[in-house]
Motif scaffolding. Sequence first.
Motif, short mmCIF file in Angstrom:
data_model
loop_
_atom_site.label_atom_id
_atom_site.label_comp_id
_atom_site.label_asym_id
_atom_site.label_seq_id
_atom_site.Cartn_x
_atom_site.Cartn_y
_atom_site.Cartn_z
N THR A 91 -9.29 16.98 -22.78
CA THR A 91 -10.74 17.14 -22.91
C THR A 91 -11.28 16.22 -23.99
O THR A 91 -12.32 15.58 -23.80
CB THR A 91 -11.08 18.61 -23.25
OG1 THR A 91 -10.55 19.45 -22.23
CG2 THR A 91 -12.57 18.81 -23.34
N LEU A 92 -10.60 16.13 -25.11
CA LEU A 92 -11.03 15.24 -26.18
C LEU A 92 -11.02 13.79 -25.70
O LEU A 92 -11.97 13.03 -25.92
CB LEU A 92 -10.15 15.40 -27.41
CG LEU A 92 -10.49 14.51 -28.61
CD1 LEU A 92 -11.91 14.80 -29.09
CD2 LEU A 92 -9.48 14.73 -29.72
N GLY A 93 -9.96 13.40 -25.01
CA GLY A 93 -9.86 12.04 -24.48
C GLY A 93 -10.97 11.72 -23.49
O GLY A 93 -11.59 10.65 -23.55
N LEU A 94 -11.25 12.66 -22.60
CA LEU A 94 -12.32 12.46 -21.63
C LEU A 94 -13.68 12.42 -22.30
O LEU A 94 -14.59 11.71 -21.86
CB LEU A 94 -12.30 13.57 -20.57
CG LEU A 94 -11.14 13.54 -19.60
CD1 LEU A 94 -11.15 14.79 -18.72
CD2 LEU A 94 -11.19 12.28 -18.73
N SER A 95 -13.83 13.18 -23.37
CA SER A 95 -15.11 13.21 -24.09
C SER A 95 -15.38 11.92 -24.84
O SER A 95 -16.52 11.49 -24.97
CB SER A 95 -15.13 14.39 -25.07
OG SER A 95 -14.99 15.60 -24.38
N ILE A 96 -14.33 11.31 -25.34
CA ILE A 96 -14.48 10.07 -26.11
C ILE A 96 -14.51 8.84 -25.20
O ILE A 96 -15.04 7.80 -25.58
CB ILE A 96 -13.35 9.96 -27.15
CG1 ILE A 96 -13.48 11.10 -28.16
CG2 ILE A 96 -13.38 8.64 -27.87
CD1 ILE A 96 -12.32 11.21 -29.11
N ALA A 97 -14.01 8.97 -24.00
CA ALA A 97 -13.94 7.83 -23.07
C ALA A 97 -15.27 7.10 -22.88
O ALA A 97 -15.27 5.86 -22.87
CB ALA A 97 -13.39 8.30 -21.72
N PRO A 98 -16.41 7.80 -22.75
CA PRO A 98 -17.66 7.05 -22.56
C PRO A 98 -17.99 6.07 -23.69
O PRO A 98 -18.51 4.99 -23.44
CB PRO A 98 -18.72 8.15 -22.48
CG PRO A 98 -17.98 9.35 -22.01
CD PRO A 98 -16.62 9.22 -22.61
N VAL A 99 -17.64 6.43 -24.93
CA VAL A 99 -17.92 5.54 -26.05
C VAL A 99 -17.07 4.27 -25.93
O VAL A 99 -17.57 3.15 -26.13
CB VAL A 99 -17.64 6.25 -27.40
CG1 VAL A 99 -17.78 5.29 -28.57
CG2 VAL A 99 -18.56 7.44 -27.55
N PHE A 100 -15.80 4.42 -25.56
CA PHE A 100 -14.94 3.26 -25.39
C PHE A 100 -15.38 2.41 -24.19
O PHE A 100 -15.38 1.18 -24.27
CB PHE A 100 -13.47 3.69 -25.23
CG PHE A 100 -12.88 4.24 -26.48
CD1 PHE A 100 -12.72 3.45 -27.62
CD2 PHE A 100 -12.50 5.56 -26.56
CE1 PHE A 100 -12.19 3.95 -28.79
CE2 PHE A 100 -11.96 6.08 -27.73
CZ PHE A 100 -11.80 5.28 -28.85
N LEU A 101 -15.77 3.06 -23.11
CA LEU A 101 -16.25 2.32 -21.94
C LEU A 101 -17.54 1.57 -22.25
O LEU A 101 -17.72 0.42 -21.83
CB LEU A 101 -16.45 3.27 -20.75
CG LEU A 101 -15.18 3.85 -20.15
CD1 LEU A 101 -15.52 4.90 -19.10
CD2 LEU A 101 -14.33 2.74 -19.53
N ALA A 102 -18.44 2.20 -23.01
CA ALA A 102 -19.69 1.55 -23.39
C ALA A 102 -19.40 0.31 -24.23
O ALA A 102 -20.01 -0.74 -24.03
CB ALA A 102 -20.58 2.52 -24.15
N SER A 103 -18.46 0.43 -25.14
CA SER A 103 -18.09 -0.71 -25.97
C SER A 103 -17.46 -1.82 -25.12
O SER A 103 -17.78 -2.99 -25.27
CB SER A 103 -17.13 -0.26 -27.06
OG SER A 103 -16.65 -1.36 -27.79
N ARG A 104 -16.58 -1.45 -24.25
CA ARG A 104 -15.87 -2.43 -23.40
C ARG A 104 -16.81 -3.21 -22.50
O ARG A 104 -16.63 -4.39 -22.28
CB ARG A 104 -14.85 -1.68 -22.54
CG ARG A 104 -14.22 -2.48 -21.44
CD ARG A 104 -12.83 -2.91 -21.80
NE ARG A 104 -12.14 -3.44 -20.66
CZ ARG A 104 -12.01 -4.74 -20.44
NH1 ARG A 104 -12.53 -5.61 -21.26
NH2 ARG A 104 -11.35 -5.19 -19.38
N TYR A 105 -17.85 -2.54 -21.97
CA TYR A 105 -18.76 -3.18 -21.02
C TYR A 105 -20.12 -3.52 -21.64
O TYR A 105 -21.08 -3.78 -20.93
CB TYR A 105 -18.94 -2.30 -19.79
CG TYR A 105 -17.66 -2.17 -19.01
CD1 TYR A 105 -17.18 -3.23 -18.26
CD2 TYR A 105 -16.90 -1.01 -19.07
CE1 TYR A 105 -15.98 -3.13 -17.56
CE2 TYR A 105 -15.71 -0.89 -18.38
CZ TYR A 105 -15.25 -1.96 -17.62
OH TYR A 105 -14.07 -1.85 -16.94
N SER A 106 -20.18 -3.54 -22.96
CA SER A 106 -21.40 -3.89 -23.70
C SER A 106 -22.62 -3.10 -23.25
O SER A 106 -23.66 -3.66 -22.93
CB SER A 106 -21.67 -5.40 -23.56
OG SER A 106 -20.59 -6.14 -24.05
N ILE A 107 -22.46 -1.80 -23.21
CA ILE A 107 -23.56 -0.91 -22.85
C ILE A 107 -24.06 -0.26 -24.13
O ILE A 107 -23.28 0.26 -24.92
CB ILE A 107 -23.10 0.17 -21.84
CG1 ILE A 107 -22.69 -0.50 -20.52
CG2 ILE A 107 -24.19 1.20 -21.60
CD1 ILE A 107 -22.04 0.44 -19.53
#
Length: 180
Positions: free
Chosen positions: A3-19
């Motif tokens: 759950t923690l990993g899934l919750s933090i995933a959007p922040v990492f994805l946003a950083s990766r794709y410059s969102i």
Amino acid sequence: MLTLGLSIAPVFLASRYSISVPVPFLLAATLFIGGSIIMGEAFGFYERVWWWDLALHGSSAIGFGLIGFLFIFMLFEGDRFAAPPVAIAFLSFCLAVTVGSIWEIFEYAMDSIFGLNMQKSGLDDTMGDLIVNGLGAIIGAVSGYFYLSGREKRLFAPFIGQFVDANRRLYRRTKEKLRR
């Protein structure tokens, strides 16, 4: 941990794709993580507060409805005329309900395979969660519909506007069409 990993995933994805993720989205994600992991699990709110699980399911469904709307709207490059607002809202609703249903399948699998008690009271818990997921998905989808219909001050439509404004390159055709 999952759950923690899934919750933090959007922040990492946003950083990766410059969102660019506006502060209200980050705040909502932080509150959800705190509500589920810290308050829910560590302080036992799932057992002590009867509505805690339902509140979290509802809020996550609203979030997934909004995220689904933003993603689907992005696929149309922000062109509200490429698909009717009701169609984009419907697809957003479907995405949020699907995510909620997959989570319920995950809970069932964890209970069955590892002997956990994620479903608490079994069928009643699952059905309550699915109903609340549907209601939250409707709120998220209707917020997207309001945004596309020029009623940008209703429900969570202002947050959609913040995200679109912060990520104009993903919504190339939006420009002034939505500001009529």
